[in-house]
Design a protein around this motif. Structure first.
Motif, PDB file in Angstrom:
ATOM      1  N   SER A 136       0.594  -1.339  -0.048  1.00 12.50           N
ATOM      2  CA  SER A 136      -0.096   0.102   0.144  1.00 12.50           C
ATOM      3  C   SER A 136       0.906   1.423  -0.150  1.00 12.50           C
ATOM      4  N   LEU A 137       1.872   1.221   0.816  1.00 14.00           N
ATOM      5  CA  LEU A 137       2.873   2.411   0.844  1.00 14.00           C
ATOM      6  C   LEU A 137       3.496   2.503  -0.673  1.00 14.00           C
ATOM      7  N   PHE A 138       3.769   1.415  -1.206  1.00 13.20           N
ATOM      8  CA  PHE A 138       4.406   1.426  -2.569  1.00 13.20           C
ATOM      9  C   PHE A 138       3.514   2.144  -3.541  1.00 13.20           C
ATOM     10  N   ILE A 139       2.044   1.724  -3.490  1.00 15.15           N
ATOM     11  CA  ILE A 139       1.239   2.482  -4.309  1.00 15.15           C
ATOM     12  C   ILE A 139       1.070   3.720  -4.287  1.00 15.15           C
ATOM     13  N   THR A 140       0.882   4.354  -2.871  1.00 15.95           N
ATOM     14  CA  THR A 140       1.124   5.561  -2.651  1.00 15.95           C
ATOM     15  C   THR A 140       1.870   6.350  -3.150  1.00 15.95           C
ATOM     16  N   ALA A 141       3.121   5.835  -2.808  1.00 13.04           N
ATOM     17  CA  ALA A 141       4.282   6.603  -3.125  1.00 13.04           C
ATOM     18  C   ALA A 141       4.645   6.845  -4.854  1.00 13.04           C
ATOM     19  N   THR A 142       3.963   5.845  -5.476  1.00 15.87           N
ATOM     20  CA  THR A 142       4.046   5.642  -6.874  1.00 15.87           C
ATOM     21  C   THR A 142       3.101   6.590  -7.510  1.00 15.87           C
ATOM     22  N   LEU A 143       1.794   6.582  -6.990  1.00 15.53           N
ATOM     23  CA  LEU A 143       0.898   7.489  -7.475  1.00 15.53           C
ATOM     24  C   LEU A 143       1.362   9.027  -7.400  1.00 15.53           C
TER      25      LEU A 143
END
Length: 204
Positions: free
Chosen positions: A5-12
């Motif tokens: 979830s952290l990866f997805i947030t950072a990517t967006l």
């Protein structure tokens, strides 16, 4: 993989932040239309996969340990963007808004997008420092990092598509106004040259 979830947030957040590739797609879509924008996005994605594979195999580690290697790639990337900017700035008359179907032109756009992404040392450093944080030490690091790179592309795609659609529409509205179109051409050149200069001052 961990902390997905952290990866997805950072990517967006990264995808929505106007950076080198974001602005490159925007100016290409404005000056040449939706087809050129999508081809440029495809080229950028090829470059992102290059950086993903480089990070997964450890090749990008050279950029973190060798100031010389970082400097060479930084200078090449900066000069290439400045070259594109000078070409755009010297353009006379109205912008080329037409959607060309010439195969050579498509390949040129693909190559330019790929080189813009591949020759971006900040992107290489980002992937080398970012992706490993979401891979468990006892897992298949190579496979997981490649999967994370693919996820990065999937998450970035809708945002870049939106940039292409809005930018190309904006360009079409300006196609019949020679003065404004010429101004946009100059602005495109200034933006690309500015990106090249900024890239040249990136510290290792």
């Amino acid at each position: 993989m961990q902390n997905l979830s952290l990866f997805i947030t950072a990517t967006l957040i990264l995808a929505m932040t106007p950076g080198q590739d974001f602005i490159y797609v925007m100016v290409r879509s404005i000056s040449q239309g939706i087809r050129a924008g999508f081809i440029s996005v495809t080229g950028l994605f090829i470059g992102v996969m290059f950086h993903t594979l480089a990070a997964a195999t450890g090749a990008a580690a050279i950029l973190l340990t060798s100031a010389y290697a970082f400097t060479v790639i930084k200078i090449v990337g900066a000069l290439y963007l400045i070259y594109l900017g000078i070409q755009a700035f010297r353009q006379k008359g109205r912008l080329e808004i037409k959607k060309t179907r010439d195969k050579a032109s498509d390949l040129k756009l693909l190559k330019e997008g790929m080189l813009s992404s591949t020759l971006n040392p900040k992107l290489a450093l980002f992937f080398m420092a970012f992706l490993p944080q979401f891979v468990k030490p006892d897992s298949d690091a190579f496979t997981n990092m490649v999967l994370l790179g693919l996820l990065f592309l999937v998450l970035s795609l809708p945002i870049l598509i939106s940039v292409v659609l809005f930018s190309s529409k904006f360009g079409e509205l300006l196609s019949n106004n020679e003065k404004i179109s010429t101004l946009i051409g100059k602005a495109t050149g200034v933006i690309l040259i500015g990106l090249g200069i900024r890239l040249g001052f990136v510290e290792s």
